[in-house]
Design a protein around this motif. Structure first.
Motif, PDB file in Angstrom:
ATOM      1  N   THR A  22     -12.524  -9.289   6.292  1.00  0.00           N
ATOM      2  CA  THR A  22     -13.347  -8.148   6.729  1.00  0.00           C
ATOM      3  C   THR A  22     -14.623  -8.019   5.903  1.00  0.00           C
ATOM      4  O   THR A  22     -15.515  -7.260   6.266  1.00  0.00           O
ATOM      5  CB  THR A  22     -12.555  -6.827   6.618  1.00  0.00           C
ATOM      6  N   ARG A  66      -4.878   1.479   1.257  1.00  0.00           N
ATOM      7  CA  ARG A  66      -5.501   0.386   2.019  1.00  0.00           C
ATOM      8  C   ARG A  66      -6.684   0.905   2.848  1.00  0.00           C
ATOM      9  O   ARG A  66      -7.580   0.155   3.201  1.00  0.00           O
ATOM     10  CB  ARG A  66      -4.437  -0.235   2.920  1.00  0.00           C
ATOM     11  N   SER A  92     -10.278   0.129   1.886  1.00  0.00           N
ATOM     12  CA  SER A  92     -10.871  -1.195   2.111  1.00  0.00           C
ATOM     13  C   SER A  92     -12.313  -1.042   2.584  1.00  0.00           C
ATOM     14  O   SER A  92     -12.582  -0.270   3.527  1.00  0.00           O
ATOM     15  CB  SER A  92     -10.085  -1.943   3.188  1.00  0.00           C
ATOM     16  N   ARG A  99     -10.226  -6.125   2.239  1.00  0.00           N
ATOM     17  CA  ARG A  99      -9.051  -5.257   2.335  1.00  0.00           C
ATOM     18  C   ARG A  99      -8.421  -5.054   0.968  1.00  0.00           C
ATOM     19  O   ARG A  99      -8.275  -6.004   0.195  1.00  0.00           O
ATOM     20  CB  ARG A  99      -8.004  -5.899   3.240  1.00  0.00           C
TER      21      ARG A  99
END
Ligand code: PLP
Length: 333
Positions: A222, A244, A247, A264
């Protein structure tokens, strides 16, 4: 546990916890002060509650009858607190059930009502009207008990927000939660008492990596570097309570500057971009919550990034995060 021990040393005469296990942990740490267990009360917990001299909150007739019937060593009445639901819509007897419960057999021998409590649903609201309604409903229960000649030594309703904003909810005991950690429930604005966050969450850089343009960082790719980057790896992840959902959204402080989370957040590791902080080396401290130099990241900042409240950020910090306690600086006492 250390916080509870400190509170007792500071002269706080009684403590409140949410669960039986929390109460047992405090007993095992040597705390002998009265401990009120304010959360769920199941019948299979009664013996442990009694064995550890914990005070349950009774919020229905069945629990009162069951607890009263539970074997005990001594003949003296066991102290319990009774909870009234004045509008939280959670645990509690309705206001019109309290008097008859307190006149029923469990309270004519086995049990002694040491406390009467309620919980406020909206004490941090700009509009005080709902809290005033709850306080009035609670007040009418207190009046009914008085009129019936029932003495209840401890009466309590106030959480942190009510301690600050609703003096009429203070009664004889207050139940601060989040303010012990130096946070307001929500920003109270203007002339609200200043609270100082006391908790710091830190880790140390474990590695600094060179990432070429076009290369990616972490699961799902990502984050793809658009320039030659220096990425610091931090040994903390969502298993430690660093969500999380941070992220590509969170940030930490390293070398007195802000480093954004890239890619992430993993279970045990998080990567941050330190390209613009060239001094960063393995071993440097990274502050996830707290101060570094002139910069600060608070649990309220994380909560805002996550779309939640500081409570959730603070109580998500996992058990494997090592706790260190510093004495309260003299000027703060
Ligand atoms: C019954 C009860 N009392 C007091 C508190 C403390 O609330 P606060 O953290 O808002 O001070 C809580 C928190 O959930 C609670 O459930």
């Amino acid at each position: 546990m250390v916080i509870s021990q400190t509170l007792v040393q500071l002269g706080i005469p009684r403590l409140g916890v949410a669960t039986l296990q929390e109460g047992i942990a405090l007993r095992e740490a040597g705390i002998s002060a009265p401990i009120l267990v304010m959360g769920a009360l199941f019948a299979n917990q009664f013996p442990d509650m009694i064995a550890h001299r914990l005070t349950p909150v009774v919020y229905d007739r069945e629990a009162a009858a069951g607890f009263a019937a539970c074997p005990r060593s001594g003949p003296e009445p066991y102290p319990v607190h009774v909870k009234v639901d004045t509008g939280m819509g959670r645990l509690g007897l309705s206001p019109d059930e309290v008097l008859s419960l307190l006149q029923s057999p469990p309270f004519r021998g086995p049990l002694r009502v040491e406390g009467l409590m309620t919980h406020l649903a909206d004490a941090d609201s700009q509009d005080p009207s709902y809290t005033q309604t709850q306080i009035a409903r609670f007040g009418s229960v207190i009046s009914q008990l008085k009129a019936a000649g029932l003495q209840v030594p401890l009466v309590h309703a106030a959480n942190s927000a009510a301690i600050l904003c609703h003096p009429s909810a203070h009664f004889t005991v207050v139940r601060p939660g989040i303010m012990l950690y130096g946070y307001h429930t929500t920003p109270l604005g203007g002339d609200a008492l200043e609270l100082k966050p006391v908790l710091t969450l830190t880790t140390n850089v474990v590695q600094v990596r060179r990432v070429a343009p076009g290369e990616s960082v972490s699961y799902g790719r990502t984050f793809v570097a658009s320039r030659l980057s220096r990425i610091a790896v931090l040994p903390i992840g969502y298993a430690d309570g660093y969500s999380r959902a941070l992220s590509n959204r969170g940030a930490v402080l390293i070398a007195g500057r802000r480093a954004p989370v890239v890619g992430r957040v993993c279970m045990d590791m998080t990567m941050v971009d330190v390209t613009d902080i060239p001094t960063v080396r393995p071993g440097h401290e990274a502050v996830l919550i707290g101060r570094q130099g002139d910069m600060q990241i608070t649990a309220a900042d994380l909560a805002a990034w996550l779309g939640t409240i500081p409570y959730e950020v603070l109580c998500s910090i996992g058990p494997r995060v090592i706790r260190r306690y510093s004495p309260i600086p003299a000027q703060a006492t």
